[in-house]
Scaffold this motif. Structure first.
Motif: not given
Length: 130
Positions: A31-36, A117-122
């Motif tokens: 549903k989403e690939k990153s969260i800031d 797949e990749k997800v990011s925590l920013i």
């Protein structure tokens, strides 16, 4: 002759479109690939749950979830996710010992058509106030 050639081209286009629509196997759709998280104070712990769905035609199996540092921990489903079903990947980040801009990348390894797949925590880690 031109009509026959045009007809043949149209038939090929229709077959190509149908072949693309009939993708088989598991497909991991996030549903989403990153969260800031924005600004964090050094030592803060945050977590986020990424929701995903198997939009494919066979069960999705996540074999591993790899993090870039010990500051990040994960929880993921160990059982297969049936076609059309959703599940969650929970990721936590500990900003202790970190400073400045952070981009923790998490790699999800599975049997999907795109196996990684990749997800990011920013975040931006600020020093503790005195």
């Amino acid at each position: 002759m031109k009509k026959l050639a045009l007809f043949m081209v149209m038939v090929l286009v229709v077959f190509a479109a149908q072949a693309q629509e009939q993708q088989t196997g598991p497909v991991l759709t996030l549903k989403e690939k990153s969260i800031d998280f924005g600004d964090l104070t050094q030592g803060d712990k945050v977590e986020h749950t990424f929701v995903f769905q198997n939009t494919g035609t066979t069960p999705l199996i996540i074999s591993n979830v790899a993090v870039t540092c010990g500051c990040t921990a994960t929880q993921w489903p160990k059982e297969p996710i049936a076609p059309g079903k959703s599940s969650e990947l929970k990721i936590s980040f500990n900003s202790a010992g970190k400073m400045g801009k952070q981009n923790s990348v998490v790699r999800i390894y599975s049997n999907a058509s795109e196996p990684i797949e990749k997800v990011s925590l920013i975040s931006n880690v600020l020093p503790k106030g005195k």
